[in-house]
Write a protein that holds these residues in place. Structure first.
Motif, PDB file in Angstrom:
ATOM      1  N   GLY A  59      64.844  -0.274 -47.036  1.00  0.00           N
ATOM      2  CA  GLY A  59      63.936   0.172 -48.179  1.00  0.00           C
ATOM      3  C   GLY A  59      62.720  -0.782 -48.358  1.00  0.00           C
ATOM      4  O   GLY A  59      61.958  -0.480 -49.150  1.00  0.00           O
ATOM      5  N   GLN A  60      62.727  -1.913 -47.677  1.00  0.00           N
ATOM      6  CA  GLN A  60      61.712  -2.891 -47.675  1.00  0.00           C
ATOM      7  C   GLN A  60      60.527  -2.719 -46.863  1.00  0.00           C
ATOM      8  O   GLN A  60      60.813  -2.429 -45.621  1.00  0.00           O
ATOM      9  CB  GLN A  60      62.284  -4.314 -47.376  1.00  0.00           C
ATOM     10  N   ASN A  61      59.247  -2.564 -47.297  1.00  0.00           N
ATOM     11  CA  ASN A  61      57.968  -2.580 -46.815  1.00  0.00           C
ATOM     12  C   ASN A  61      57.804  -3.797 -45.918  1.00  0.00           C
ATOM     13  O   ASN A  61      58.366  -4.877 -46.474  1.00  0.00           O
ATOM     14  CB  ASN A  61      56.903  -2.437 -47.612  1.00  0.00           C
ATOM     15  N   ALA A  62      57.586  -3.626 -44.673  1.00  0.00           N
ATOM     16  CA  ALA A  62      57.536  -5.055 -43.829  1.00  0.00           C
ATOM     17  C   ALA A  62      56.538  -5.954 -44.253  1.00  0.00           C
ATOM     18  O   ALA A  62      55.278  -5.656 -44.843  1.00  0.00           O
ATOM     19  CB  ALA A  62      56.793  -4.663 -42.389  1.00  0.00           C
ATOM     20  N   ASN A  63      56.969  -7.127 -44.687  1.00  0.00           N
ATOM     21  CA  ASN A  63      56.138  -8.395 -45.201  1.00  0.00           C
ATOM     22  C   ASN A  63      54.736  -8.412 -44.321  1.00  0.00           C
ATOM     23  O   ASN A  63      53.899  -8.685 -45.021  1.00  0.00           O
ATOM     24  CB  ASN A  63      56.817  -9.602 -44.876  1.00  0.00           C
ATOM     25  N   GLU A  64      54.805  -8.205 -43.035  1.00  0.00           N
ATOM     26  CA  GLU A  64      53.538  -8.420 -42.140  1.00  0.00           C
ATOM     27  C   GLU A  64      52.503  -7.270 -42.338  1.00  0.00           C
ATOM     28  O   GLU A  64      51.399  -7.397 -42.072  1.00  0.00           O
ATOM     29  CB  GLU A  64      53.784  -8.586 -40.717  1.00  0.00           C
ATOM     30  N   ARG A  65      53.192  -6.179 -43.040  1.00  0.00           N
ATOM     31  CA  ARG A  65      51.973  -5.053 -43.582  1.00  0.00           C
ATOM     32  C   ARG A  65      51.579  -5.307 -44.783  1.00  0.00           C
ATOM     33  O   ARG A  65      50.720  -4.729 -45.453  1.00  0.00           O
ATOM     34  CB  ARG A  65      53.037  -3.795 -43.504  1.00  0.00           C
ATOM     35  N   VAL A  66      52.159  -6.009 -45.716  1.00  0.00           N
ATOM     36  CA  VAL A  66      51.745  -6.441 -47.157  1.00  0.00           C
ATOM     37  C   VAL A  66      51.004  -7.516 -47.149  1.00  0.00           C
ATOM     38  O   VAL A  66      51.382  -8.779 -47.390  1.00  0.00           O
ATOM     39  CB  VAL A  66      52.919  -6.504 -47.994  1.00  0.00           C
ATOM     40  N   GLN A  67      49.622  -7.439 -46.583  1.00  0.00           N
ATOM     41  CA  GLN A  67      48.855  -8.442 -46.564  1.00  0.00           C
ATOM     42  C   GLN A  67      48.387  -9.287 -47.874  1.00  0.00           C
ATOM     43  O   GLN A  67      48.364  -8.664 -48.815  1.00  0.00           O
ATOM     44  CB  GLN A  67      47.473  -8.222 -45.984  1.00  0.00           C
ATOM     45  N   HIS A  68      48.895 -10.637 -47.905  1.00  0.00           N
ATOM     46  CA  HIS A  68      48.387 -11.366 -49.243  1.00  0.00           C
ATOM     47  C   HIS A  68      47.436 -12.219 -48.976  1.00  0.00           C
ATOM     48  O   HIS A  68      47.000 -12.346 -47.886  1.00  0.00           O
ATOM     49  CB  HIS A  68      49.681 -11.916 -49.533  1.00  0.00           C
ATOM     50  N   TYR A  69      46.593 -12.764 -49.930  1.00  0.00           N
ATOM     51  CA  TYR A  69      45.464 -13.686 -49.930  1.00  0.00           C
ATOM     52  C   TYR A  69      45.713 -14.762 -51.049  1.00  0.00           C
ATOM     53  O   TYR A  69      46.618 -14.928 -51.864  1.00  0.00           O
ATOM     54  CB  TYR A  69      44.411 -12.868 -50.334  1.00  0.00           C
ATOM     55  N   MET A  70      45.350 -15.965 -50.401  1.00  0.00           N
ATOM     56  CA  MET A  70      44.996 -17.387 -51.095  1.00  0.00           C
ATOM     57  C   MET A  70      43.928 -17.319 -51.985  1.00  0.00           C
ATOM     58  O   MET A  70      42.839 -17.125 -51.539  1.00  0.00           O
ATOM     59  CB  MET A  70      45.360 -18.353 -50.244  1.00  0.00           C
ATOM     60  N   LEU A  71      44.194 -17.388 -53.192  1.00  0.00           N
ATOM     61  CA  LEU A  71      43.086 -17.339 -54.193  1.00  0.00           C
ATOM     62  C   LEU A  71      42.903 -19.017 -54.686  1.00  0.00           C
ATOM     63  O   LEU A  71      44.041 -19.593 -54.600  1.00  0.00           O
ATOM     64  CB  LEU A  71      43.241 -16.528 -55.379  1.00  0.00           C
ATOM     65  N   GLN A  72      42.003 -19.152 -55.251  1.00  0.00           N
ATOM     66  CA  GLN A  72      41.822 -20.833 -55.875  1.00  0.00           C
ATOM     67  C   GLN A  72      41.071 -20.751 -57.100  1.00  0.00           C
ATOM     68  O   GLN A  72      40.016 -20.006 -57.346  1.00  0.00           O
ATOM     69  CB  GLN A  72      40.993 -21.469 -54.988  1.00  0.00           C
ATOM     70  N   TRP A  73      41.535 -21.569 -57.961  1.00  0.00           N
ATOM     71  CA  TRP A  73      40.938 -21.712 -59.279  1.00  0.00           C
ATOM     72  C   TRP A  73      39.731 -22.504 -59.184  1.00  0.00           C
ATOM     73  O   TRP A  73      39.563 -23.750 -58.645  1.00  0.00           O
ATOM     74  CB  TRP A  73      41.795 -22.476 -60.423  1.00  0.00           C
ATOM     75  N   GLN A  74      38.445 -21.793 -59.373  1.00  0.00           N
ATOM     76  CA  GLN A  74      37.356 -22.310 -59.271  1.00  0.00           C
ATOM     77  C   GLN A  74      36.612 -22.064 -60.501  1.00  0.00           C
ATOM     78  O   GLN A  74      36.169 -20.920 -60.895  1.00  0.00           O
ATOM     79  CB  GLN A  74      36.459 -21.854 -57.923  1.00  0.00           C
ATOM     80  N   ASP A  75      36.098 -22.990 -61.539  1.00  0.00           N
ATOM     81  CA  ASP A  75      35.471 -23.020 -62.800  1.00  0.00           C
ATOM     82  C   ASP A  75      35.918 -21.894 -63.608  1.00  0.00           C
ATOM     83  O   ASP A  75      35.205 -21.066 -64.132  1.00  0.00           O
ATOM     84  CB  ASP A  75      33.833 -22.563 -62.411  1.00  0.00           C
ATOM     85  N   GLY A  76      37.431 -21.815 -63.897  1.00  0.00           N
ATOM     86  CA  GLY A  76      38.092 -21.016 -64.630  1.00  0.00           C
ATOM     87  C   GLY A  76      38.187 -19.530 -64.153  1.00  0.00           C
ATOM     88  O   GLY A  76      38.682 -18.777 -64.802  1.00  0.00           O
ATOM     89  N   GLN A  77      38.236 -19.180 -62.757  1.00  0.00           N
ATOM     90  CA  GLN A  77      38.184 -17.941 -62.234  1.00  0.00           C
ATOM     91  C   GLN A  77      38.935 -18.174 -60.966  1.00  0.00           C
ATOM     92  O   GLN A  77      38.677 -19.046 -60.153  1.00  0.00           O
ATOM     93  CB  GLN A  77      36.761 -17.531 -61.966  1.00  0.00           C
ATOM     94  N   LEU A  78      39.817 -17.176 -60.694  1.00  0.00           N
ATOM     95  CA  LEU A  78      40.600 -17.191 -59.575  1.00  0.00           C
ATOM     96  C   LEU A  78      39.780 -16.416 -58.378  1.00  0.00           C
ATOM     97  O   LEU A  78      39.523 -15.271 -58.676  1.00  0.00           O
ATOM     98  CB  LEU A  78      41.813 -16.515 -59.501  1.00  0.00           C
ATOM     99  N   VAL A  79      39.258 -17.063 -57.248  1.00  0.00           N
ATOM    100  CA  VAL A  79      38.577 -16.185 -56.333  1.00  0.00           C
ATOM    101  C   VAL A  79      39.389 -16.221 -54.827  1.00  0.00           C
ATOM    102  O   VAL A  79      40.055 -17.271 -54.491  1.00  0.00           O
ATOM    103  CB  VAL A  79      37.278 -17.082 -56.053  1.00  0.00           C
ATOM    104  N   THR A  80      39.146 -15.317 -54.208  1.00  0.00           N
ATOM    105  CA  THR A  80      39.796 -15.082 -52.906  1.00  0.00           C
ATOM    106  C   THR A  80      38.958 -16.155 -51.757  1.00  0.00           C
ATOM    107  O   THR A  80      37.801 -16.028 -51.770  1.00  0.00           O
ATOM    108  CB  THR A  80      39.598 -13.697 -52.315  1.00  0.00           C
TER     109      THR A  80
END
Length: 352
Positions: free
Chosen positions: A308-329
């Motif tokens: 019942g688990q969706n494949a981890n490699e299909r669930v694309q994730h992204y690294m965001l960084q805090w830059q001046d009070g905002q999380l950006v991709t």
């Protein structure tokens, strides 16, 4: 025709009770939620006992899909996938920018001690140490609810002088560790987190503003996400989804919107295929989904295992960084118009 019934709970006991109520009194055939890894186990077990379908869109507890419950499904990545992605980012992006090979990196692990924190951390530890040879200097777990001072950990980390801090935080513990690290001048080259809690929560930016510049959080895509990198069908649904959320809330979709939106769109696709909420046909439709990365909201794809688990490699994730009070991709770079800054982080007063 879909008819919605809503329940709201705060702890596992209430989650099981409310799931039972929705099924037995409201006649609900499909339960979806829960946003929290502390609730999904109890809610899904109650649904399984009642023979209802449980469709999880957020919880990442690694144990969730290991119980052999045929009516329980999860669209989101699991905690082991979070750990895998964090190490992938450190090895593929941070190490070259720090002028080091992955096996030359000195790393420490810090985490709140829930099943979520432990699942992500142990997965990251195993890959970093066993696959890539990173130099593990320390592992520290703490009780989120009772920890109000990180000084002992900070003093230990100052002696160890790590390059990278892997910190899975739950809430204000992220603000506390960051603030005390600044006050006590703990220097490290990067900090990496996973999930919509701690460094992944808007509360971190509200509390610290530009003083919170630098840490990375593995999340769903944020500002800077390139729609052009998606497949045409993914581009269309992502645009429609963003516009719908913007009209309703006035803002860019938050993590909770994105998790629920992607998961519920997959549920729609399954129901369209199955034409029913009868379990056998529904399960066949779920296991028949085969959508590549870039096809859905968040740039996700879909391919479910028999667990019942969706494949981890299909669930694309992204690294965001805090830059001046905002999380950006910022990563993967092919999906982003923004770029990571402050690598290495450098002195605290120079992260502007």
């Amino acid at each position: 025709r879909l008819v919605f019934a809503v329940g709201d709970v705060t702890d596992p006991t209430a989650a099981a009770s409310e799931a039972n109520r929705l099924i037995t009194r409201e006649g609900v055939r499909i339960l979806t939620g829960t946003y929290s890894s502390t609730l999904c186990g109890a809610a899904s077990e109650a649904a399984a006992r009642q023979g209802a379908i449980y469709w999880e869109t957020s919880c990442v507890d690694p144990r969730f899909a290991k119980r052999n419950l045929p009516n329980v499904f999860r669209t989101e990545i699991d905690g082991t996938g979070f750990g895998w992605y964090n190490v992938e980012f450190v090895a593929k992006h941070l190490a070259p920018r720090l002028g080091k090979k992955p096996n030359e990196l000195r790393v420490v692990f810090l985490s709140e001690d829930s099943s979520y924190g432990q699942g992500v951390t142990e997965s990251a530890r195993n890959r970093a140490r066993d696959e890539l040879g990173m130099q593990e200097l320390a592992v520290e777990y703490y009780a989120f609810a009772s920890t109000n001072d990180f000084t002992p950990v900070i003093l230990k980390f100052k002696q160890l002088n790590p390059d990278v801090v892997f910190h899975v935080a739950r809430g204000n513990d992220a603000v506390l560790f960051w603030r005390q690290s600044r006050e006590q001048n703990l220097l490290f080259k990067a900090l990496v987190h996973a999930g919509a809690t701690g460094y992944g929560s808007p509360d971190f930016g509200k509390a610290l503003g530009a003083e919170g510049n630098g840490p990375f959080a593995l999340l769903e895509p944020g500002p800077g996400f390139r729609l052009e990198a998606l497949r045409p069908e993914g581009r269309r649904i992502e645009r429609d989804f963003r516009e719908a959320v913007r009209k309703r809330t006035g803002s860019y979709p938050l993590g909770g919107h994105q998790l629920a939106g992607a998961g519920l769109w997959m549920l729609k696709l399954v129901l369209d295929r199955a034409g029913t909420d009868e379990l056998a046909a529904f399960r066949t439709a779920v296991l028949g989904l085969d959508l590549p990365v870039g096809s859905l909201i968040n740039g996700w794809g879909a391919r479910f295992a028999p667990t019942g688990q969706n494949a981890n490699e299909r669930v694309q994730h992204y690294m965001l960084q805090w830059q001046d009070g905002q999380l950006v991709t910022v990563w993967p770079e092919e999906f982003s118009t923004q770029r990571a800054k402050w690598i290495p982080l450098g002195p605290w007063d120079q992260r502007k």
